[in-house]
Design a protein around this motif. Structure first.
Motif, PDB file in Angstrom:
ATOM      1  N   HIS A 148       0.988  -1.311  -0.089  1.00 57.86           N
ATOM      2  CA  HIS A 148      -0.247   0.190   0.248  1.00 57.86           C
ATOM      3  C   HIS A 148       1.509   1.857  -0.246  1.00 57.86           C
ATOM      4  CE1 HIS A 148      -2.940   2.817   1.897  1.00 57.86           C
ATOM      5  NE2 HIS A 148      -2.945   3.318   1.084  1.00 57.86           N
ATOM      6  N   GLN A 149       0.747   2.011  -1.103  1.00 60.39           N
ATOM      7  CA  GLN A 149       1.967   2.842  -1.369  1.00 60.39           C
ATOM      8  C   GLN A 149       1.522   3.910  -0.986  1.00 60.39           C
ATOM      9  OE1 GLN A 149       3.619   2.733  -5.483  1.00 60.39           O
ATOM     10  NE2 GLN A 149       5.173   4.472  -4.536  1.00 60.39           N
ATOM     11  N   ARG A 150       1.929   4.615   0.278  1.00 58.73           N
ATOM     12  CA  ARG A 150       1.681   6.270   0.716  1.00 58.73           C
ATOM     13  C   ARG A 150       2.327   7.199  -0.280  1.00 58.73           C
ATOM     14  NH1 ARG A 150      -2.943   8.232   2.973  1.00 58.73           N
ATOM     15  NH2 ARG A 150      -3.550   5.801   4.602  1.00 58.73           N
ATOM     16  N   LEU A 151       1.251   7.896  -0.696  1.00 60.93           N
ATOM     17  CA  LEU A 151       2.486   9.601  -1.082  1.00 60.93           C
ATOM     18  C   LEU A 151       1.996  10.627  -0.852  1.00 60.93           C
ATOM     19  CD1 LEU A 151       1.480   8.523  -4.934  1.00 60.93           C
ATOM     20  CD2 LEU A 151       3.247   7.937  -3.905  1.00 60.93           C
ATOM     21  N   ALA A 152       2.831  11.495  -1.073  1.00 67.13           N
ATOM     22  CA  ALA A 152       2.671  13.040  -0.277  1.00 67.13           C
ATOM     23  C   ALA A 152       0.790  13.465  -0.517  1.00 67.13           C
ATOM     24  CB  ALA A 152       3.209  13.933  -0.715  1.00 67.13           C
ATOM     25  N   ALA A 153       0.168  14.648  -0.192  1.00 67.43           N
ATOM     26  CA  ALA A 153      -1.271  14.682  -0.568  1.00 67.43           C
ATOM     27  C   ALA A 153      -0.952  15.288  -1.565  1.00 67.43           C
ATOM     28  CB  ALA A 153      -1.658  15.607   0.708  1.00 67.43           C
ATOM     29  N   SER A 154      -2.148  15.127  -2.651  1.00 65.88           N
ATOM     30  CA  SER A 154      -2.156  16.192  -3.587  1.00 65.88           C
ATOM     31  C   SER A 154      -1.395  15.745  -4.681  1.00 65.88           C
ATOM     32  CB  SER A 154      -2.539  17.020  -3.600  1.00 65.88           C
ATOM     33  OG  SER A 154      -3.303  17.896  -2.296  1.00 65.88           O
ATOM     34  N   THR A 155      -0.166  13.768  -4.522  1.00 67.00           N
ATOM     35  CA  THR A 155       0.562  13.992  -5.618  1.00 67.00           C
ATOM     36  C   THR A 155       0.134  13.985  -7.135  1.00 67.00           C
ATOM     37  OG1 THR A 155       1.707  13.286  -4.544  1.00 67.00           O
ATOM     38  CG2 THR A 155       2.293  12.723  -6.605  1.00 67.00           C
ATOM     39  N   PRO A 156       0.418  14.259  -8.241  1.00 72.09           N
ATOM     40  CA  PRO A 156      -0.846  13.998  -9.740  1.00 72.09           C
ATOM     41  C   PRO A 156      -0.730  13.498 -10.262  1.00 72.09           C
ATOM     42  CG  PRO A 156       0.836  16.544  -9.777  1.00 72.09           C
ATOM     43  CD  PRO A 156       1.261  15.805  -8.220  1.00 72.09           C
ATOM     44  N   MET A 157      -1.657  12.894 -10.277  1.00 68.92           N
ATOM     45  CA  MET A 157      -1.871  11.397 -11.683  1.00 68.92           C
ATOM     46  C   MET A 157      -1.257  11.364 -12.038  1.00 68.92           C
ATOM     47  SD  MET A 157      -4.967   9.163 -11.512  1.00 68.92           S
ATOM     48  CE  MET A 157      -4.789   6.908 -12.587  1.00 68.92           C
ATOM     49  N   ALA A 158      -0.664  12.634 -12.726  1.00 67.36           N
ATOM     50  CA  ALA A 158      -0.192  13.528 -14.595  1.00 67.36           C
ATOM     51  C   ALA A 158       1.287  11.870 -13.987  1.00 67.36           C
ATOM     52  CB  ALA A 158      -0.036  14.085 -14.447  1.00 67.36           C
ATOM     53  N   ASN A 159       1.694  12.153 -12.743  1.00 64.50           N
ATOM     54  CA  ASN A 159       3.433  11.328 -12.693  1.00 64.50           C
ATOM     55  C   ASN A 159       3.185  10.254 -12.771  1.00 64.50           C
ATOM     56  OD1 ASN A 159       3.675  14.040 -11.512  1.00 64.50           O
ATOM     57  ND2 ASN A 159       4.496  13.280  -9.221  1.00 64.50           N
ATOM     58  N   LEU A 160       2.077   9.281 -12.550  1.00 67.61           N
ATOM     59  CA  LEU A 160       2.385   7.973 -12.585  1.00 67.61           C
ATOM     60  C   LEU A 160       2.124   7.731 -14.126  1.00 67.61           C
ATOM     61  CD1 LEU A 160       1.632   4.703 -11.737  1.00 67.61           C
ATOM     62  CD2 LEU A 160      -0.380   5.665 -11.709  1.00 67.61           C
ATOM     63  N   GLN A 203       7.973  12.130 -12.778  1.00 72.21           N
ATOM     64  CA  GLN A 203       7.876  10.834 -12.757  1.00 72.21           C
ATOM     65  C   GLN A 203       7.667   9.773 -10.804  1.00 72.21           C
ATOM     66  OE1 GLN A 203      11.106  10.264 -16.022  1.00 72.21           O
ATOM     67  NE2 GLN A 203       9.967   7.898 -15.112  1.00 72.21           N
ATOM     68  N   PHE A 204       6.640   8.768 -10.955  1.00 75.26           N
ATOM     69  CA  PHE A 204       6.333   8.322 -10.282  1.00 75.26           C
ATOM     70  C   PHE A 204       7.379   7.136  -9.562  1.00 75.26           C
ATOM     71  CE2 PHE A 204       3.198   5.102  -7.667  1.00 75.26           C
ATOM     72  CZ  PHE A 204       2.516   5.968  -7.709  1.00 75.26           C
ATOM     73  N   PRO A 205       6.992   7.006  -7.987  1.00 76.13           N
ATOM     74  CA  PRO A 205       8.341   5.741  -7.677  1.00 76.13           C
ATOM     75  C   PRO A 205       7.601   4.711  -7.663  1.00 76.13           C
ATOM     76  CG  PRO A 205       6.728   7.598  -6.084  1.00 76.13           C
ATOM     77  CD  PRO A 205       6.388   7.727  -7.404  1.00 76.13           C
ATOM     78  N   LEU A 206       7.815   4.181  -9.325  1.00 74.86           N
ATOM     79  CA  LEU A 206       7.400   2.722  -9.451  1.00 74.86           C
ATOM     80  C   LEU A 206       8.400   1.995  -9.793  1.00 74.86           C
ATOM     81  CD1 LEU A 206       4.380   1.120  -9.968  1.00 74.86           C
ATOM     82  CD2 LEU A 206       5.153   1.786 -12.209  1.00 74.86           C
ATOM     83  N   ALA A 207       8.443   0.946  -8.524  1.00 75.02           N
ATOM     84  CA  ALA A 207       9.642   0.066  -8.577  1.00 75.02           C
ATOM     85  C   ALA A 207       9.513  -1.033  -7.441  1.00 75.02           C
ATOM     86  CB  ALA A 207      10.672   0.825  -7.937  1.00 75.02           C
TER      87      ALA A 207
END
Length: 450
Positions: free
Chosen positions: A413-425, A446-450
């Motif tokens: 369950h990846q919790r990001l900083a509030a209001s991270t743009p979905m455009a990053n994903l 870019q989104f931290p997807l690893a």
């Protein structure tokens, strides 16, 4: 050895389970090392898939409990537990371009239009629609030449590209996920039979190749006749009329290009899968048929990019399969009424069960390199609203699945900083699909997807 025993076609090995399209093209079966190499390359190719659900969710029963790897599935998402290691929940994503600003009502239209574009739709119900190219189409325009179809757009809802829908917004915004450019929606297909025949040809298994060849020959004959007639006519026309004929010939050449592309890729795969009869009465069955067809298209490398809209945002569909007669949109304006919230949770459960079906289907497609279709697919499931009552576009309910063969470790369950743009994903997935981009929409990184 009997020579015929090593020149068998793949069709002998087809199975009704859907594994048919995933069977590796071995040189001893195909009679061609080139075919084997192409099939191996196709198995290793990365796919991109988006699935949209409308009207937000009941977060109380949807959001997982805990963070990181130490999380537990909530009530509405329990059906996804078997795929824990192949998926992740993402909390904290936002579509800021979907908020009101100075445009007034229309959150459902903005939620839908911005979901894949990360752009703000121009408020209009006329022909002057304007939003932005969607992430899927940006990818398809770069890699689409490598497959029979650049992309595949599917819907389990109506198909509309004009007229007024939500609070003065064009229906084009609310019924289309994919946008080829700022003004051109890519209309989805909602009839599973028409989609299947477009992908694999008409008729039953064993008949489709011959039917496809006949149709191709007929198309070529018609195109040759029309081109010859237009070129003959062009010699005796004035400049304005010649311009019109030139435009007509350009259209013919575009059709010829599509035919040539079809010839280059050869006959479509003929899956041992019954051609759907059409749109079924059952919504659950409709969704699953479209998911089957999408998985077949991706597994067979007919396309590497696909979107599936389960319903348009603002949909007021009822759910007789789970004994909910109220409309979904009406329920989403729950005003904290517990009975309504409970029904929303049941609808969320229904949709997650369909996602579980899709993940299971993708996992069942085994490639010769010991990976699955799910391992080679980057899949995003979610909504452009969090809470349908608040119409908020932050804290979106987003699930990412797949990518195991691409170095992505899920089960978190990846919790990001509030209001991270979905455009990053979107930006991360665009780059992972081999399209180099530094920004997309309102992305910040870019989104931290690893």
């Amino acid at each position: 050895m009997n020579p015929t025993s090593t020149s068998l076609t793949r069709r002998r090995f087809l199975r009704a389970s859907g594994l048919s399209l995933a069977l590796p093209m071995l040189p001893s079966l195909a009679g061609s090392a080139r075919a084997a190499a192409e099939t191996e390359a196709a198995a290793e190719a990365t796919r991109l898939c988006y699935v949209y659900v409308p009207n937000g969710v009941n977060m109380k029963h949807w959001r997982p409990e805990g963070e990181g790897a130490d999380f537990t599935f909530n009530r509405s998402t329990k059906s996804l537990e078997p795929f824990r290691d192949s998926m992740r929940f993402i909390t904290g994503l936002e579509h800021r371009e979907a908020y009101i600003h100075n445009d007034g009502a229309g959150d459902h239209a903005r939620a839908h239009a911005s979901f894949l574009t990360a752009a703000r739709p121009h408020k209009t119900s006329g022909a002057d629609i304007h939003v932005g190219v969607s992430a899927d189409q940006l990818v398809a325009q770069q890699i689409g030449s490598q497959t029979r179809l650049p992309s595949l757009e599917l819907s389990c809802d109506g198909v509309r590209t004009s007229g007024e829908c939500d609070s003065g917004y064009s229906c084009a915004y609310q019924y289309n996920l994919a946008w080829a450019d700022e003004q051109t929606p890519v209309a989805p297909e909602s009839n599973p039979r028409l989609v299947f025949e477009r992908l694999f040809g008409e008729g039953s298994h064993g008949e489709r190749a011959a039917n496809f060849a006949r149709r191709q020959t007929k198309q070529e004959s018609v195109i040759d006749f029309l081109r010859d007639e237009a070129e003959f006519l062009n010699r005796s026309l004035g400049s304005d009329d010649r311009r019109k004929v030139d435009e007509y010939l350009t259209g013919i050449r575009e059709i010829e290009t599509r035919i040539e592309k079809t010839e280059r890729f050869g006959m479509p795969v003929d899956p041992d899968y019954a051609t759907p009869a059409g749109i079924p009465d059952s919504y659950r069955e409709h969704i699953r048929l479209m998911m089957d067809v999408m998985a077949l298209a991706l597994a067979s490398n007919t396309t590497r990019v696909s979107t599936l809209m389960l319903a348009h945002d603002g949909s007021n569909r009822s759910f007789k399969e789970i004994e909910i007669g109220d409309g979904h949109h009406d329920l989403s304006h729950h005003k904290k009424d517990e009975e309504r919230l409970e029904k929303i949770a049941k609808i969320d459960t229904f949709y997650c069960e369909q996602l579980a079906y899709l993940l299971a289907t993708m996992k069942s497609h085994q490639f010769g390199n010991q990976t699955t279709l799910l391992d080679n697919t980057l899949l995003v499931y979610g909504s452009g609203l969090c809470d349908g009552d608040r119409h908020n576009h932050d804290d979106l309910p987003i699930i990412f699945a797949g990518g195991g063969a691409k170095g992505i470790k899920n089960g978190t369950h990846q919790r990001l900083a509030a209001s991270t743009p979905m455009a990053n994903l979107h930006l991360e997935l665009i780059n992972r699909m081999g399209v180099a981009k530094d920004e997309f929409g309102d992305s910040t990184s870019q989104f931290p997807l690893a």
